[in-house]
Design a protein around this motif. Structure first.
Motif, short mmCIF file in Angstrom:
data_model
loop_
_atom_site.label_atom_id
_atom_site.label_comp_id
_atom_site.label_asym_id
_atom_site.label_seq_id
_atom_site.Cartn_x
_atom_site.Cartn_y
_atom_site.Cartn_z
N VAL A 179 0.85 -1.19 0.00
CA VAL A 179 0.00 0.00 0.00
C VAL A 179 0.88 1.24 0.00
CG1 VAL A 179 -1.96 -1.09 1.14
CG2 VAL A 179 -0.13 -0.12 2.53
N GLY A 180 0.24 2.40 -0.18
CA GLY A 180 0.98 3.66 -0.15
C GLY A 180 1.17 4.25 -1.53
N ALA A 181 2.10 5.17 -1.64
CA ALA A 181 2.34 5.88 -2.90
C ALA A 181 2.77 4.92 -4.00
CB ALA A 181 3.41 6.95 -2.69
N VAL A 182 2.25 5.14 -5.19
CA VAL A 182 2.60 4.33 -6.36
C VAL A 182 3.63 5.07 -7.20
CG1 VAL A 182 1.72 3.38 -8.54
CG2 VAL A 182 0.38 3.14 -6.43
N ASN A 183 4.68 4.36 -7.58
CA ASN A 183 5.71 4.91 -8.46
C ASN A 183 5.89 3.99 -9.65
OD1 ASN A 183 6.68 7.25 -6.81
ND2 ASN A 183 7.10 5.63 -5.34
N SER A 184 6.60 4.49 -10.65
CA SER A 184 6.85 3.68 -11.84
C SER A 184 8.34 3.55 -12.08
CB SER A 184 6.18 4.30 -13.08
OG SER A 184 6.73 5.57 -13.35
N THR A 185 8.73 2.42 -12.64
CA THR A 185 10.09 2.22 -13.11
C THR A 185 10.00 1.73 -14.55
OG1 THR A 185 10.08 -0.02 -12.20
CG2 THR A 185 11.07 1.73 -10.85
N THR A 186 10.91 2.15 -15.37
CA THR A 186 10.88 1.80 -16.78
C THR A 186 11.96 0.77 -17.08
OG1 THR A 186 10.08 4.01 -17.35
CG2 THR A 186 10.98 2.68 -19.14
N GLY A 187 11.54 -0.36 -17.65
CA GLY A 187 12.45 -1.42 -18.03
C GLY A 187 12.29 -1.77 -19.50
N PRO A 188 12.89 -2.86 -19.94
CA PRO A 188 12.81 -3.25 -21.35
C PRO A 188 11.40 -3.54 -21.83
CG PRO A 188 13.80 -4.99 -20.01
CD PRO A 188 13.73 -3.78 -19.16
N ASP A 189 10.52 -3.91 -20.89
CA ASP A 189 9.13 -4.21 -21.26
C ASP A 189 8.19 -3.03 -21.01
OD1 ASP A 189 9.84 -6.84 -21.93
OD2 ASP A 189 9.64 -7.48 -19.85
N GLY A 190 8.78 -1.85 -20.76
CA GLY A 190 7.96 -0.67 -20.51
C GLY A 190 7.85 -0.38 -19.03
N PRO A 191 7.04 0.60 -18.65
CA PRO A 191 6.93 0.98 -17.24
C PRO A 191 6.21 -0.08 -16.41
CG PRO A 191 5.35 2.20 -18.57
CD PRO A 191 6.22 1.46 -19.53
N ARG A 192 6.66 -0.21 -15.17
CA ARG A 192 6.00 -1.07 -14.19
C ARG A 192 5.68 -0.22 -12.97
NH1 ARG A 192 8.76 -6.89 -13.56
NH2 ARG A 192 6.72 -7.14 -12.54
N PHE A 193 4.57 -0.55 -12.32
CA PHE A 193 4.10 0.25 -11.19
C PHE A 193 4.25 -0.55 -9.90
CE2 PHE A 193 1.71 1.38 -15.01
CZ PHE A 193 2.03 2.72 -15.11
N HIS A 194 4.69 0.12 -8.87
CA HIS A 194 4.90 -0.54 -7.60
C HIS A 194 4.57 0.42 -6.47
CE1 HIS A 194 8.73 1.69 -7.27
NE2 HIS A 194 8.83 1.45 -8.55
N ALA A 195 4.18 -0.15 -5.33
CA ALA A 195 3.84 0.64 -4.15
C ALA A 195 4.75 0.25 -3.00
CB ALA A 195 2.38 0.40 -3.76
N THR A 196 4.74 1.09 -1.97
CA THR A 196 5.51 0.78 -0.77
C THR A 196 5.05 -0.56 -0.22
OG1 THR A 196 5.62 3.13 -0.25
CG2 THR A 196 6.14 1.60 1.52
N VAL A 197 5.97 -1.48 -0.11
CA VAL A 197 5.62 -2.82 0.35
C VAL A 197 5.69 -2.85 1.88
CG1 VAL A 197 6.23 -5.26 0.34
CG2 VAL A 197 6.47 -3.90 -1.76
N THR A 198 4.57 -3.21 2.51
CA THR A 198 4.50 -3.29 3.96
C THR A 198 3.54 -4.38 4.36
OG1 THR A 198 3.87 -2.15 5.99
CG2 THR A 198 2.77 -1.46 3.96
N ASP A 199 3.85 -5.04 5.45
CA ASP A 199 2.92 -6.04 5.99
C ASP A 199 1.92 -5.42 6.94
OD1 ASP A 199 4.19 -8.10 4.61
OD2 ASP A 199 5.65 -8.39 6.22
N ASP A 200 2.15 -4.15 7.29
CA ASP A 200 1.29 -3.47 8.26
C ASP A 200 0.31 -2.57 7.54
OD1 ASP A 200 0.17 -2.44 10.55
OD2 ASP A 200 1.86 -1.13 11.04
N PHE A 201 -0.67 -3.16 6.86
CA PHE A 201 -1.61 -2.37 6.08
C PHE A 201 -2.47 -1.49 6.99
CE2 PHE A 201 -1.86 -5.37 2.15
CZ PHE A 201 -0.52 -5.14 1.91
N GLU A 202 -2.89 -2.03 8.14
CA GLU A 202 -3.71 -1.23 9.05
C GLU A 202 -2.91 -0.05 9.60
OE1 GLU A 202 -5.85 -3.30 12.05
OE2 GLU A 202 -6.56 -4.87 10.70
N GLY A 203 -1.62 -0.26 9.85
CA GLY A 203 -0.77 0.84 10.31
C GLY A 203 -0.68 1.95 9.28
#
Length: 316
Positions: free
Chosen positions: A130-154
């Motif tokens: 969850v959290g802010a979504v960012n993009s990274t660009t690779g050979p297959d185009g942009p990929r989107f990822h969010a802050t990885v956390t196990d504490d979703f309720e937090g």
């Protein structure tokens, strides 16, 4: 205006600018429509404070993966201190000034479309965190990822508290109750994170002949449980514009359920949806309805909705 023309000339060096019209909407970036002497017009958005790269890539991806009418993105880039997105100029009128005046059937039709669009977005954009979504660009185009956390309720509690801290003094009467509701809230819901376009509303859409012709503004995207996105969208589409919001809420749900099963929406999600809509990024109280309510009338709109929802959480 000089900066607008300079950037337009840099982005489109082979075109001669005929005129430029600036939008007064938005706080985080400047938006201008650019007309050329011998080429189709474009919309140029730029910021000297934040990168618009993720927003541009996300707009393209939503257009590619869903039926949401997103204006085609022509170019994403940077020039000197500006990050920019250039898109085709979409037809239609801004629905912020029109939506409240439509007949009820047209309003329900548009609400249903928004519901369907959000469901399509949830189907196509899922995340591990969850959290802010960012993009990274690779050979297959942009990929989107969010802050990885196990504490979703937090994360959710922090997101809610940021909203409480942003509230100005007129909201002091409910501040402690809001904090208590966030701390003790029941979170029986689907935590599987999906894209949360937090400003999905008629004010960020264009329409023509009672139809949505374009959905705009995909900036600052988040990943969050789908129920939070549903709560926010229903508030901004229904409660924001009409006194009798329930028919529009039902229409939104109908549209959503035409694609996927509606998620569980705990009352605390509805509460935070209202809370995070009450002030803008500069801490200014937002203006519901159209013609827009301002001053004390706007404050009372938000307080009334917060109080109603707090009454539900208090009773649980």
């Amino acid at each position: 205006m000089t900066q607008d023309r300079a950037l337009a000339a840099a982005v489109f060096p082979d075109r001669s600018v005929a005129s430029i019209s600036a939008s007064t909407a938005g706080n985080s970036k400047r938006t201008v429509a650019v007309w050329f002497e011998t080429a189709d017009p474009v919309v140029l958005q730029y910021s000297t404070e934040t990168s618009l790269e993720t927003e541009g890539h996300l707009a393209r991806a939503i257009s590619d993966r869903t039926t949401v009418p997103v204006p085609p993105v022509i170019e994403i880039g940077s020039h000197e201190s500006s990050s920019y997105i250039a898109s085709e100029l979409a037809p239609g009128e801004n629905l912020h000034s029109r939506f409240a005046g439509f007949d009820r059937e047209t309003q329900r039709h548009i609400a249903r479309k928004f519901g369907r669009y959000l469901a399509e977005i949830h189907e196509k954009f899922q995340f591990e965190g969850v959290g802010a979504v960012n993009s990274t660009t690779g050979p297959d185009g942009p990929r989107f990822h969010a802050t990885v956390t196990d504490d979703f309720e937090g994360w959710f509690r922090r997101y809610a508290r940021e909203g409480i801290e942003a509230l100005p003094e007129p909201f002091d009467p409910v501040r402690e109750r809001l904090e208590a509701a966030i701390c003790s809230g029941r979170y029986e819901c689907d935590w599987d994170p999906h894209l949360f376009p937090w400003d999905l509303r008629p004010g960020n859409a264009l329409g023509a002949d009672g139809e949505l012709s374009a959905v705009l503004d995909w900036g600052d995207p988040l990943a969050a449980p789908p129920g939070l996105a549903v709560a926010k969208a229903k508030h901004l589409i229904a409660d924001w514009y009409v006194a009798d919001a329930e028919p529009l809420r039902v229409a939104f749900d109908d549209g959503y359920e035409s694609v996927r099963t509606s998620p569980t929406v705990p009352t605390v999600f509805e509460l935070v949806a209202v809370l995070r809509s009450a002030v803008d990024s500069h801490g200014v109280v937002t203006r519901p309805r159209y013609p827009e309510w301002t001053g004390e009338k706007a404050v009372q709109f938000h307080l009334h909705r917060l109080t109603d929802l707090l009454s539900v959480t208090d009773a649980v």
